[in-house]
Enzyme design. Structure first.
Site, PDB file in Angstrom:
ATOM      1  N   LYS A 112       3.427   2.674  42.034  1.00  0.00           N
ATOM      2  CA  LYS A 112       2.308   2.628  42.917  1.00  0.00           C
ATOM      3  C   LYS A 112       2.339   1.066  43.685  1.00  0.00           C
ATOM      4  O   LYS A 112       2.975   0.997  44.635  1.00  0.00           O
ATOM      5  CB  LYS A 112       1.208   2.419  41.836  1.00  0.00           C
ATOM      6  CG  LYS A 112       1.111   3.702  41.345  1.00  0.00           C
ATOM      7  CD  LYS A 112      -0.062   4.241  40.612  1.00  0.00           C
ATOM      8  CE  LYS A 112       0.014   5.568  39.576  1.00  0.00           C
ATOM      9  NZ  LYS A 112       0.299   6.613  40.501  1.00  0.00           N
TER      10      LYS A 112
ATOM     11  N   HIS B 127      -2.325   0.915  37.237  1.00  0.00           N
ATOM     12  CA  HIS B 127      -2.967   0.445  38.746  1.00  0.00           C
ATOM     13  C   HIS B 127      -3.240  -1.063  38.388  1.00  0.00           C
ATOM     14  O   HIS B 127      -3.749  -1.588  39.430  1.00  0.00           O
ATOM     15  CB  HIS B 127      -4.100   1.328  38.701  1.00  0.00           C
ATOM     16  CG  HIS B 127      -4.068   2.843  38.861  1.00  0.00           C
ATOM     17  ND1 HIS B 127      -3.546   3.150  40.184  1.00  0.00           N
ATOM     18  CD2 HIS B 127      -3.605   3.922  38.059  1.00  0.00           C
ATOM     19  CE1 HIS B 127      -3.345   4.590  39.963  1.00  0.00           C
ATOM     20  NE2 HIS B 127      -3.459   4.941  38.828  1.00  0.00           N
TER      21      HIS B 127
ATOM     22  N   SER C 132      -7.920   5.189  36.769  1.00  0.00           N
ATOM     23  CA  SER C 132      -7.073   5.620  38.173  1.00  0.00           C
ATOM     24  C   SER C 132      -8.039   6.194  39.055  1.00  0.00           C
ATOM     25  O   SER C 132      -7.816   6.242  40.300  1.00  0.00           O
ATOM     26  CB  SER C 132      -5.910   6.506  37.785  1.00  0.00           C
ATOM     27  OG  SER C 132      -6.376   7.664  37.089  1.00  0.00           O
TER      28      SER C 132
END
Ligand SMILES: Cc1ncc(COP(=O)(O)O)c(C=O)c1O
Length: 356
Positions: free
Chosen positions: A210, A179, A151
């Site tokens: 995200k 991610h 991250s």
């Protein structure tokens, strides 16, 4: 704000700090889906196991499983809650967890809370990982835990090699793909799609906060895994279900992600431009290493003056001496904004230190 912008102290700046990699958090279709679902209520009223469950949850889980090509998926109220619930349900104090040093805090917290013996190996040091597994051989049940895309550094865990090691030493691999989801792979399925691996071989956790631009976390895998979690994951059982608006937004995003090939292509172009390299895959997390916290704060404040909001990441979020700017790219950023940011970044090393 739409278009990759953010309002900061009455100024509109370019937002290079959010994990909104595909721009879905402000996409008109996602906003409309959220507004439509919000008519069902501001909140869900109870845990999913009481009366908080809804058809939106079921459909969202089916769509995630379809995208991840797993038998099932289970949605939690956040990625953090998914990790806590998963570890607490499956791992106990008789077990050994091997954790990459740069894993996300939610993995570290989950590992600590479940009471297993926790050993941290140096970042991506597979020799050391192997050595530790060899020493453990046959003694405890072993789990290897890693971010799929790190991250704060934007690098990838080499999943095929890690899987091979785990299979050799009879360890179970848990990958947090917060991610990678939406960004990696032709359909945005994430790290496993990128590496061409099947979900049967490991447990995958992710977040809808995200690239999916909404809220919620998930575990994807075989039905026996999600059934076990429904019965044993305390962060699912003893926490109120997500509000309909969040579920509606997440469902719309997950349906859109496989089709967002052009957005992923553009993101790749931006990443390559900022990193001045041609490698694939292009990750939307670009760290600019500055080392000291003061220099990093000073650089972030300079960039804000120039119209760019970039997060200054400092210890304890990252190891001492590795403070950095963490640039998060989004598919809604235009090329010229990233070109200007890239040239500003080249001047950062020469800035005076801030006295903050
Ligand atoms: C690798 C990783 N796992 C889990 C999380 C937590 O996800 P959420 O924000 O949905 O709780 C994050 C986000 O910060 C993350 O980067």
């Amino acid at each position: 704000l739409p278009g990759g912008k953010i309002l900061f102290e009455d100024r509109t700046l370019w937002d290079f700090s959010s994990n909104n990699y595909l721009g879905l958090a402000q996409h008109p279709k996602v906003l409309e889906a959220a507004a439509r679902s919000a008519r069902e209520g501001g909140g869900s009223g109870a845990s999913r196991l009481v009366s908080g469950n809804s058809p939106l949850y079921i459909e969202l889980e089916e769509r995630i499983a379809e995208l991840k090509r797993t038998e099932s998926a289970l949605v939690f109220s956040s990625g953090y809650a998914a990790n806590l619930g998963l570890f607490g349900a499956l791992i106990d104090k008789e077990d050994l967890i091997l954790c990459d040093r740069l894993n996300h805090a939610s993995l570290i917290d989950a590992a600590r809370l479940c009471g297993a013996q926790l050993r941290v190996y140096p970042h991506l040091d597979l020799e050391r990982l192997q050595h530790r597994l060899k020493r453990n051989a046959g003694r405890r049940r072993a789990w290897v835990v890693s971010d799929g895309v790190f991250s704060m550094d934007g690098d990838l865990a080499p999943l095929p090699d890690m899987l091979e090691i785990c299979e050799r030493y009879d360890a179970i691999l848990i990958i947090d793909d917060a991610h990678g989801f939406g960004v990696l792979g032709e359909r945005g399925g994430g790290s496993l799609e990128y590496w061409g691996l099947s979900h049967d071989s490991m447990i995958v956790v992710g977040t809808l906060s995200k690239a999916a631009g909404a809220l919620g976390g998930y575990v994807a895998g075989p039905r026996v895994l999600t059934d076990t979690l429904i019965n044993r994951a305390r962060s699912l059982i003893y926490s109120t279900a997500l509000p309909p608006a969040a579920l509606g937004a997440a469902l719309c995003s997950v349906q859109m992600i496989p089709e967002m090939k052009e957005e992923r292509k553009h993101l790749g172009k931006l990443s390559r431009l900022l990193c001045s390299r041609d490698e694939d895959p292009a990750i939307p997390i670009v760290p600019i290493m500055l080392g000291e916290s003061k220099a990093t704060l000073s650089a972030a404040s300079f960039l804000r003056e120039q119209g760019y909001f970039v997060a200054a990441i400092r210890p304890p979020t990252v190891p001492k001496g590795t403070a950095r700017l963490r640039i998060s790219l989004s598919a809604v950023h235009p090329l010229d904004a990233v070109e200007s940011l890239a040239s500003l970044c080249k001047t950062l090393a020469t800035l005076p230190k801030s006295d903050q």
